[in-house]
Each structure stands twice: as C-alpha cells, then as structure tokens.
Design a protein around this motif. Structure first.
Motif, PDB file in Angstrom:
ATOM      1  N   SER A  23       0.840  -1.202   0.000  1.00  0.00           N
ATOM      2  CA  SER A  23       0.000   0.000   0.000  1.00  0.00           C
ATOM      3  C   SER A  23       0.870   1.246   0.000  1.00  0.00           C
ATOM      4  O   SER A  23       1.921   1.301   0.640  1.00  0.00           O
ATOM      5  N   GLU A  24       0.417   2.215  -0.755  1.00  0.00           N
ATOM      6  CA  GLU A  24       1.160   3.447  -1.006  1.00  0.00           C
ATOM      7  C   GLU A  24       0.439   4.598  -0.317  1.00  0.00           C
ATOM      8  O   GLU A  24      -0.751   4.825  -0.566  1.00  0.00           O
ATOM      9  N   ALA A  25       1.177   5.306   0.533  1.00  0.00           N
ATOM     10  CA  ALA A  25       0.537   6.385   1.293  1.00  0.00           C
ATOM     11  C   ALA A  25       0.288   7.614   0.424  1.00  0.00           C
ATOM     12  O   ALA A  25       1.166   8.068  -0.304  1.00  0.00           O
ATOM     13  N   LEU A  26      -0.953   8.116   0.526  1.00  0.00           N
ATOM     14  CA  LEU A  26      -1.288   9.376  -0.139  1.00  0.00           C
ATOM     15  C   LEU A  26      -1.002  10.539   0.796  1.00  0.00           C
ATOM     16  O   LEU A  26      -0.535  11.593   0.399  1.00  0.00           O
ATOM     17  N   ASP A  27      -1.345  10.319   2.044  1.00  0.00           N
ATOM     18  CA  ASP A  27      -1.135  11.306   3.105  1.00  0.00           C
ATOM     19  C   ASP A  27      -1.175  10.523   4.421  1.00  0.00           C
ATOM     20  O   ASP A  27      -1.254   9.291   4.393  1.00  0.00           O
ATOM     21  N   PRO A  28      -1.104  11.159   5.596  1.00  0.00           N
ATOM     22  CA  PRO A  28      -1.036  10.369   6.835  1.00  0.00           C
ATOM     23  C   PRO A  28      -2.248   9.474   7.095  1.00  0.00           C
ATOM     24  O   PRO A  28      -2.172   8.566   7.923  1.00  0.00           O
ATOM     25  N   VAL A  29      -3.356   9.693   6.409  1.00  0.00           N
ATOM     26  CA  VAL A  29      -4.544   8.873   6.699  1.00  0.00           C
ATOM     27  C   VAL A  29      -5.022   8.007   5.535  1.00  0.00           C
ATOM     28  O   VAL A  29      -5.899   7.168   5.715  1.00  0.00           O
ATOM     29  N   ARG A  30      -4.473   8.194   4.340  1.00  0.00           N
ATOM     30  CA  ARG A  30      -5.021   7.485   3.174  1.00  0.00           C
ATOM     31  C   ARG A  30      -3.953   6.687   2.444  1.00  0.00           C
ATOM     32  O   ARG A  30      -2.797   7.105   2.372  1.00  0.00           O
ATOM     33  N   VAL A  31      -4.396   5.532   1.912  1.00  0.00           N
ATOM     34  CA  VAL A  31      -3.468   4.707   1.133  1.00  0.00           C
ATOM     35  C   VAL A  31      -4.112   4.248  -0.171  1.00  0.00           C
ATOM     36  O   VAL A  31      -5.332   4.162  -0.282  1.00  0.00           O
ATOM     37  N   LEU A  32      -3.276   3.922  -1.140  1.00  0.00           N
ATOM     38  CA  LEU A  32      -3.719   3.235  -2.360  1.00  0.00           C
ATOM     39  C   LEU A  32      -3.236   1.805  -2.238  1.00  0.00           C
ATOM     40  O   LEU A  32      -2.053   1.564  -2.000  1.00  0.00           O
ATOM     41  N   THR A  33      -4.160   0.849  -2.378  1.00  0.00           N
ATOM     42  CA  THR A  33      -3.753  -0.540  -2.213  1.00  0.00           C
ATOM     43  C   THR A  33      -4.501  -1.426  -3.212  1.00  0.00           C
ATOM     44  O   THR A  33      -5.117  -0.931  -4.153  1.00  0.00           O
ATOM     45  N   ASN A  34      -4.441  -2.735  -3.029  1.00  0.00           N
ATOM     46  CA  ASN A  34      -5.112  -3.663  -3.946  1.00  0.00           C
ATOM     47  C   ASN A  34      -5.773  -4.778  -3.140  1.00  0.00           C
ATOM     48  O   ASN A  34      -5.659  -4.820  -1.922  1.00  0.00           O
ATOM     49  N   ARG A  35      -6.447  -5.673  -3.833  1.00  0.00           N
ATOM     50  CA  ARG A  35      -7.258  -6.676  -3.148  1.00  0.00           C
ATOM     51  C   ARG A  35      -6.533  -7.978  -2.831  1.00  0.00           C
ATOM     52  O   ARG A  35      -7.169  -8.969  -2.487  1.00  0.00           O
ATOM     53  N   SER A  36      -5.226  -8.020  -2.947  1.00  0.00           N
ATOM     54  CA  SER A  36      -4.523  -9.276  -2.676  1.00  0.00           C
ATOM     55  C   SER A  36      -4.758  -9.740  -1.240  1.00  0.00           C
ATOM     56  O   SER A  36      -4.631  -8.968  -0.296  1.00  0.00           O
ATOM     57  N   SER A  37      -5.092 -11.028  -1.084  1.00  0.00           N
ATOM     58  CA  SER A  37      -5.363 -11.553   0.262  1.00  0.00           C
ATOM     59  C   SER A  37      -4.095 -12.055   0.935  1.00  0.00           C
ATOM     60  O   SER A  37      -4.060 -12.231   2.149  1.00  0.00           O
ATOM     61  N   GLY A  38      -3.061 -12.335   0.152  1.00  0.00           N
ATOM     62  CA  GLY A  38      -1.826 -12.892   0.703  1.00  0.00           C
ATOM     63  C   GLY A  38      -1.907 -14.396   0.923  1.00  0.00           C
ATOM     64  O   GLY A  38      -0.932 -15.013   1.367  1.00  0.00           O
TER      65      GLY A  38
END
Ligand code: CTP
Ligand code: CA
Length: 233
Positions: A23-38
């Motif tokens: 996940s990639e941080a946009l700002d201290p409260v938001r991220v861009l991520t994906n649906r991978s379950s691991g």
C-alpha cells in the motif's frame, strides 16, 4: 510427486517468498492498495516449510497470519518491499514474488489532503514503481544466489489477446525461471482455490495445477525444487 517422496526435498534451501498487497501512502490517513489476500504466498511458505526449507516471508500489508516456523519480514509500500528483497536476495536459494506489488505510487503529502473550496475533484499524479522481479533477473549472476527466481502473472483476456498469450509475453519480458499464470477472471481474489499454469522464461508451458492454494503451492514447489537441483548440478 507423491506426498511421501517430496517430503523434505527442500531441506538445506533458503526460500524467500513475498506475499500480500503493498500500500502506497497518499497522506497520513489514506493509502492506495489492492485486493490481494496474501493467501497464495502464505500457502507457498507453509508448503516450503513442510518440505524442509528455511523460509523467509516478506509480508506486505496483509491481514494474513503467517504460518508457524517461517521468519517474517514486514513491509508496507512497493519501495519497502523492493529494499527487503534486495537485502535478502543474496542469501536466498529461491525467491518467489507472490506479492501484488503496486505498479504506481503517488507523491506522499506530509499533511492530510483537504477538500478545497471551488475545486470539485482531486487529480493524483502517480509514478511507476520499481519492477522488483525484473530487477532480480537482471542483477542475477550465474552461479550465485538466488538460483531460482519465480513470479506470478494474474491476467485477464481482452480484445487483443487471451489471458495465456498475455502471460507468455510477460514470462519473456520478466526473464524469471518460472512464472505461475492464473486467469483472474476465473478465480477471484481471496479465493481458497487456484488454477495455475507454469511457464518458463521463454513463455513455454511447463505444467499446470488446480486445487486448493496448498495443493497448487506444492505443484509450484516441485518446479522450484527441480530448478534448484538443476542449478546445483
Ligand atoms: N512485480 C514486481 N514488481 C512490481 C510489479 C510486479 O516484482 N513493481 C512482480 C509480481 O510480484 C509478480 C510479477 O511481477 O510476480 C507479475 O506481476 P503483474 O502485476 O502480473 O505484472 P506487471 O509487470 O506489473 O504488469 P501489469 O500489471 O501491467 O500486467
Ligand atoms: Ca502489476
């Protein structure tokens, strides 16, 4: 191989597996991520452990509980994952990139992005992340670790080509010894079932497996074990 025969066939090998979604941080409260379950990466780690390997699991932002007996390294962003892999690659006999790595990352704002009067939207500028798998195959020196470099290709067909044709091109572009292709239009994210087709570095089909994520992990590790034997010999 029958379950009994493959028992402990990875004894003495160190296998590094990445799993989960970055996940990639946009700002201290938001991220861009994906649906991978691991789940697929964790299943591979469990299977490799059962077969006697020393396993390091590089987990990216996943809720998955790591299997007992594996060493865990936590990472968050694509850049974190890339540096964790760089640190481990020289010690790994095999490296398996099962993580869903973010392809793009924003510039992170140090403070929370606020709505602004008179502006109806927000435009994000994303830049491409490092291709970790490609880097691994490019940096690799024959005879040195990692002896086997493996990845995944989650594809869907489109108006230009089939999912398999996309995966074959990806196998050639990545140069990995083994690329496990799955058609994500068939098996969605988070599923406990998977169907994999194993491709070599020229895009040739080496085999296929379908079943639980544990079962397909063993099939994939059969190929990894063969690669390690080949390279040792
Ligand atoms: N991968 C990686 N580094 C990235 C992106 C992907 O190491 N920045 C790895 C994944 O872990 C996987 C393989 O590359 O093992 C293929 O990932 P995939 O997303 O299918 O391919 P991409 O090269 O990112 O191409 P695209 O998403 O555009 O199809
Ligand atoms: Ca991608």
């Amino acid at each position: 191989l029958a379950a009994g025969e493959r028992e402990r066939d990875l004894e003495g090998s160190h296998i590094v597996i990445t799993a989960g979604g970055t996940s990639e941080a946009l700002d201290p409260v938001r991220v861009l991520t994906n649906r991978s379950s691991g789940k697929q990466g964790a299943a591979l780690a469990r299977a490799a452990c059962v077969r006697g390997a020393r396993v390091t699991l590089v987990l990216a932002g996943s809720n998955i509980v790591p299997p007992a007996g594996v060493e865990v390294v936590r990472s968050v962003s694509a850049a974190d994952l890339a540096s964790a892999v760089r640190e481990l690659e020289g010690k790994a006999d095999a490296l398996i990139m099962a993580a869903a790595v973010s392809d793009f990352t924003p510039e992170t704002s140090g403070s929370k992005i606020k709505k602004r009067e008179g502006e109806s939207g927000l435009t994000l500028h994303l830049t491409e992340t490092e291709d970790i798998l490609r880097g691994l195959t490019e940096r690799r020196v024959p005879g040195r670790r990692p002896r086997a470099v493996c990845g995944f290709a989650a594809e869907t067909g489109d108006e230009h080509s089939s999912a398999l044709a996309h995966a074959k091109r990806k196998a050639q572009a990545k140069g990995a010894d083994l690329l496990a292709f799955n058609d994500v239009s068939k098996n969605g994210f988070g599923s406990d079932h998977n169907e994999l087709t194993f491709l070599g570095s020229s895009g040739e089909i080496l085999g296929a497996a379908s079943g639980s994520k544990d079962e397909v992990s063993h099939a994939m590790l059969d190929h990894v074990a063969a690669l390690l034997t080949r390279e040792h010999g």
